[in-house]
Structure formats: C-alpha cells, structure tokens
Design a protein around this motif. Structure first.
Motif, PDB file in Angstrom:
ATOM      1  N   LEU A  44       0.835  -1.211   0.000  1.00 42.54           N
ATOM      2  CA  LEU A  44       0.000   0.000   0.000  1.00 42.54           C
ATOM      3  C   LEU A  44       0.865   1.255   0.000  1.00 42.54           C
ATOM      4  O   LEU A  44       0.560   2.231  -0.676  1.00 42.54           O
ATOM      5  CB  LEU A  44      -0.922   0.045   1.227  1.00 42.54           C
ATOM      6  CG  LEU A  44      -2.160  -0.831   1.265  1.00 42.54           C
ATOM      7  CD1 LEU A  44      -3.153  -0.287   2.292  1.00 42.54           C
ATOM      8  CD2 LEU A  44      -2.841  -0.934  -0.085  1.00 42.54           C
ATOM      9  N   ARG A  45       1.955   1.221   0.779  1.00 42.09           N
ATOM     10  CA  ARG A  45       2.848   2.391   0.850  1.00 42.09           C
ATOM     11  C   ARG A  45       3.514   2.652  -0.501  1.00 42.09           C
ATOM     12  O   ARG A  45       3.738   3.805  -0.874  1.00 42.09           O
ATOM     13  CB  ARG A  45       3.890   2.209   1.954  1.00 42.09           C
ATOM     14  CG  ARG A  45       3.257   2.274   3.369  1.00 42.09           C
ATOM     15  CD  ARG A  45       4.282   2.007   4.456  1.00 42.09           C
ATOM     16  NE  ARG A  45       5.418   2.914   4.379  1.00 42.09           N
ATOM     17  CZ  ARG A  45       5.443   4.162   4.857  1.00 42.09           C
ATOM     18  NH1 ARG A  45       4.395   4.637   5.479  1.00 42.09           N
ATOM     19  NH2 ARG A  45       6.525   4.898   4.722  1.00 42.09           N
ATOM     20  N   GLY A  49       2.968   5.990  -2.678  1.00 43.11           N
ATOM     21  CA  GLY A  49       4.153   6.782  -2.998  1.00 43.11           C
ATOM     22  C   GLY A  49       5.047   7.062  -1.801  1.00 43.11           C
ATOM     23  O   GLY A  49       5.977   7.858  -1.894  1.00 43.11           O
ATOM     24  N   PHE A  50       4.792   6.418  -0.664  1.00 40.35           N
ATOM     25  CA  PHE A  50       5.649   6.609   0.514  1.00 40.35           C
ATOM     26  C   PHE A  50       6.914   5.756   0.437  1.00 40.35           C
ATOM     27  O   PHE A  50       7.845   5.935   1.212  1.00 40.35           O
ATOM     28  CB  PHE A  50       4.901   6.293   1.812  1.00 40.35           C
ATOM     29  CG  PHE A  50       3.669   7.134   1.999  1.00 40.35           C
ATOM     30  CD1 PHE A  50       3.740   8.525   1.958  1.00 40.35           C
ATOM     31  CD2 PHE A  50       2.433   6.543   2.202  1.00 40.35           C
ATOM     32  CE1 PHE A  50       2.608   9.297   2.116  1.00 40.35           C
ATOM     33  CE2 PHE A  50       1.292   7.311   2.364  1.00 40.35           C
ATOM     34  CZ  PHE A  50       1.378   8.687   2.312  1.00 40.35           C
ATOM     35  N   GLU A  51       6.904   4.771  -0.437  1.00 37.84           N
ATOM     36  CA  GLU A  51       8.105   3.972  -0.691  1.00 37.84           C
ATOM     37  C   GLU A  51       8.337   3.983  -2.198  1.00 37.84           C
ATOM     38  O   GLU A  51       7.403   4.117  -2.975  1.00 37.84           O
ATOM     39  CB  GLU A  51       7.932   2.509  -0.247  1.00 37.84           C
ATOM     40  CG  GLU A  51       7.555   2.294   1.193  1.00 37.84           C
ATOM     41  CD  GLU A  51       8.668   2.607   2.169  1.00 37.84           C
ATOM     42  OE1 GLU A  51       9.834   2.785   1.738  1.00 37.84           O
ATOM     43  OE2 GLU A  51       8.361   2.681   3.382  1.00 37.84           O
ATOM     44  N   LYS A  52       9.614   3.809  -2.549  1.00 39.56           N
ATOM     45  CA  LYS A  52       9.973   3.809  -3.969  1.00 39.56           C
ATOM     46  C   LYS A  52      10.432   2.408  -4.348  1.00 39.56           C
ATOM     47  O   LYS A  52      11.241   1.812  -3.637  1.00 39.56           O
ATOM     48  CB  LYS A  52      11.118   4.801  -4.153  1.00 39.56           C
ATOM     49  CG  LYS A  52      11.396   5.167  -5.580  1.00 39.56           C
ATOM     50  CD  LYS A  52      12.332   6.377  -5.605  1.00 39.56           C
ATOM     51  CE  LYS A  52      12.630   6.796  -7.016  1.00 39.56           C
ATOM     52  NZ  LYS A  52      13.793   6.287  -7.604  1.00 39.56           N
ATOM     53  N   GLY A  80      -6.367   8.212  -1.654  1.00 40.08           N
ATOM     54  CA  GLY A  80      -6.724   8.417  -0.251  1.00 40.08           C
ATOM     55  C   GLY A  80      -6.195   7.256   0.569  1.00 40.08           C
ATOM     56  O   GLY A  80      -6.181   6.118   0.102  1.00 40.08           O
ATOM     57  N   PHE A  81      -5.756   7.534   1.788  1.00 38.76           N
ATOM     58  CA  PHE A  81      -5.083   6.506   2.568  1.00 38.76           C
ATOM     59  C   PHE A  81      -5.654   6.476   3.972  1.00 38.76           C
ATOM     60  O   PHE A  81      -5.771   7.508   4.620  1.00 38.76           O
ATOM     61  CB  PHE A  81      -3.581   6.834   2.605  1.00 38.76           C
ATOM     62  CG  PHE A  81      -2.708   5.647   2.884  1.00 38.76           C
ATOM     63  CD1 PHE A  81      -2.757   4.992   4.096  1.00 38.76           C
ATOM     64  CD2 PHE A  81      -1.822   5.182   1.911  1.00 38.76           C
ATOM     65  CE1 PHE A  81      -1.942   3.898   4.345  1.00 38.76           C
ATOM     66  CE2 PHE A  81      -1.003   4.087   2.152  1.00 38.76           C
ATOM     67  CZ  PHE A  81      -1.064   3.444   3.379  1.00 38.76           C
TER      68      PHE A  81
END
Ligand SMILES: Nc1ncnc2c1ncn2[C@@H]1O[C@H](COP(=O)(O)OP(=O)(O)OP(=O)(O)O)[C@@H](O)[C@H]1O
Ligand SMILES: [Mg+2]
Length: 353
Positions: A44-45, A49-52, A80-81
């Motif tokens: 999910l991350r 876009g919180f992880e690449k 949305g998260f």
C-alpha cells in the motif's frame, strides 16, 4: 485503473516485495490478504508513494506514478489513505478532521462536502467533538470519511477495523462495503483476516513472503486454491497422506479420484471439515467407508467429531468433521464417512513445506 507490474523492494538486505504484479479495475473493491509481515502495508505504501520500488512500475489510469527512476509525489497521486492505526488529528474536531484533506476548494465547497460526509456516516451531531470524545467505531467512521472526502480516485485502507470488537467489526464491515459499493469507489483494503476478505472483497489478492500467491474472487480462492498454503489460509483442513495409483489416490479414508498427478507420486490430500459428512449410507462408494467415532465434543453451535482411519482399533490417522448441533453418535459407534470430492484438494508433497 491501477496496475502494478513486477514490483520489488528491499529494506537493507531483506527482500520485502518480490515481483508483485496485479491490477485493480475501476469501482472494484480488492482485499490484500496474507499473514502478518508478508508485505501488505508495504505494498500500500508503494502505491501511495511513501516507498519507492527498486524495480517495476505502478500506473494509475494511463500514467506511470512510480518506477525505479521516476516518482510522482504522494500528494499528487489522487490516492486516499487510511492507515493501520487510523489516527485522527487529536487537536482537530470531527468536522475539521474530515475537512483536512480538502485544500484548494472554496470555503463553501469545504463546508458542503464536510456536511455531506458527516451525513453519510450519520455523525452530524458529533461534528464539534474531538476524537477522544468518540468511541472506537465512531473514530473509524470519521477516519474513513476523512480519507474519502477529497474523492480520491483510489482509496487504500490498511486494516481499517483492527482494534474493534467482533460485533462492531462486523457492523462496520457491512457498512463500509455498502458505502464503497454504492458510490463506486475503487479501493484496496488490507486485512490478515480471511473471513473479512471473503465477506468484503470483489477480488482477493493473497500474499505470502512478499509475493502474490493467488488472486481471484473469494469463491475462486476458497474452492480452487493453487497450493496447500492457500487452502489452509481460509480454514482449518484435514491432512491425509496419499499415493497415486493410476486413476486413483489411495488414502486411509478410501480412494479419491486422481487429478492428473503421476503414478506413484506421494501427495498431500487436504479435506475441509465441511466436506466430511457422516451418514448411515454411502452415496458414493469411491469416497466412502465405515469408520469408528473416536470422540464427540459438543461446542454449542456444532459438534466436533474425530474419526479414526486405517486400523479399526488402533487408528493410524484421524479426520475431523463438524456437524451442526448435537451429534447423536457416541465414541465407539460406527458411522458411514462420505467425503465431498469438490472440497478435497490434492497437492504434491513437496509443495507443503
Ligand atoms: N521501513 C522498514 N525498514 C525495514 N523493514 C521494514 C520496514 N517496513 C517494513 N519492514 C519489514 O517488511 C516486512 C513487511 O512488512 P509489512 O508492514 O508490509 O507487513 P504486513 O503484511 O502489513 O504485516 P501486518 O499484517 O503485521 O501489518 C516485515 O518483515 C517488516 O518488518
Ligand atoms: Mg500491515
């Protein structure tokens, strides 16, 4: 709508996501299911876009939003998260929490959308309360409304019902599914609870050790698991040793039709408890035999029955059956065992390690 292609991610030396690919269609509610630590939150991350990713691509619509060389910032993804702990901002009221993500709109638009969301979650009367003045279920509803308020094209929900008691969980599950389906929201929901995934998902993506094991409708996964892990993940199963003998597989529970396994192969035969029925008459001689009742435990809604297989007096294996309500036979009785072949799964032995 969303497409993940061959995604991989490593934290330090640990490969956490391994070659993950799947798609989510517009309006679909997909559950990402798997044991703790298998990489659901990380997936999910990555989407948010919180992880690449170290390799692979993520596309939203026809735009690539993530790849090893290129990334669109999380706030520009229209996603949305709702995080695993769904923390609301403690210093903001319910209405302010919901309005939080509505930047770039006029004051009137923010007011209207916030009022609409409050109505949808039936919390108009709680608009000016602070999170600590709400119950766990109410907080969860507000968190969901906050995530949905900006009308993201994709909603990511990470264990949205964790920390709630069983009956509230069931209620919010139904309510959440209804609201997402009514409004055609495209969403991915993470859970490690197979029943929750079965009840909510249009489609389940089952993960293990950073990989996608199988995807399909709840029914497809339940009735057609591709391996023992998938079969067992949804419910407890009986295991029998089997050996392929031409068109048949010989087990202590009798002969079961072979499903294309080579002659002589040792196989693991998995039988769901509800596939085992006990009656006085055999309805299919191939899958039926008389067995001895070893124990009967009445547990309220159902009786749990243990049956001996192999040697009559010193059984070599046991099989468990469930019977709704009290079961009239007692220990030592002989009953006819019938096994529904449609709920029996056969896998080569080495697949189960
Ligand atoms: N930032 C990080 N640095 C190092 N390792 C991490 C990091 N984030 C997650 N991990 C590891 O990656 C693995 C997958 O974690 P993840 O949170 O995706 O699991 P999960 O499937 O969501 O599990 P759960 O059901 O318990 O929430 C775990 O082994 C975790 O320890
Ligand atoms: Mg998680």
């Amino acid at each position: 709508m969303l497409k993940l292609e061959n995604l991989s991610l490593r934290f330090d030396d640990d490969q956490i996501i391994r070659d993950v690919s799947f798609e989510v269609a517009d309006g679909e509610l997909v559950c990402l299911l798997g044991p703790s630590g298998c990489g659901k939150t990380t997936t999910l991350r990555l989407i948010a876009g919180f992880e690449k990713p170290e390799a692979g691509t993520i596309s939203l619509g026809d735009q690539i939003v993530s790849s090893a060389s290129h990334a669109i910032a999380p706030q520009k993804r229209d996603v949305g998260f709702l995080f695993q702990d769904y923390a609301l901002f403690p210093h903001l009221t319910v209405a302010e929490n919901i309005a939080y993500g509505l930047s770039g709109r006029t004051k009137q638009q923010v007011k209207d959308r916030t009022a609409e969301m409050l109505r949808q979650i039936r919390m108009q009367d709680h608009a000016y309360k602070y999170p600590h003045e709400l119950s766990g279920g109410e907080q969860q509803r507000v968190a969901l409304a906050r995530a949905r308020a900006p009308r993201p094209s994709l909603l990511l929900l990470d264990e949205p019902f964790s920390g709630l008691d069983t009956s509230l969980r069931a209620k919010l599950r139904r309510e959440t599914r209804d609201v997402l389906k009514d409004r055609g929201v495209t969403a991915i929901m993470v859970t490690h609870d197979p029943e929750e995934a079965m009840l909510m998902a249009d489609r389940i993506i089952l993960m293990r050790d950073g990989r996608v094991v199988q995807t399909g409708t709840p029914e497809e996964l339940y009735t057609g698991p591709i391996d023992a892990f998938t079969a067992e993940f949804f419910c407890e199963v009986n295991h029998l040793d089997g050996i392929v003998d031409g068109d048949w597989i010989k087990t202590d529970a009798g002969r079961i039709p072979n499903q294309n396994h080579p002659d002589g192969m040792e196989v693991d035969v998995l039988i769901r408890p509800e596939a085992v029925t006990l009656g006085s008459e055999a309805f299919d001689k191939a899958l039926s035999q008389e067995v001895r009742v070893c124990s009967v435990d009445y547990a309220g809604g159902a009786s749990h029955i243990r049956l001996g297989l192999g040697d009559d007096l010193e059984p070599t294996t046991h099989i468990h059956a469930r019977y709704p309500g009290p079961f009239r036979a007692v220990t030592g009785d002989r009953v006819q065992l019938n096994i529904d072949q449609a709920q029996t799964f056969i896998f080569p032995k080495q697949d189960n390690t």
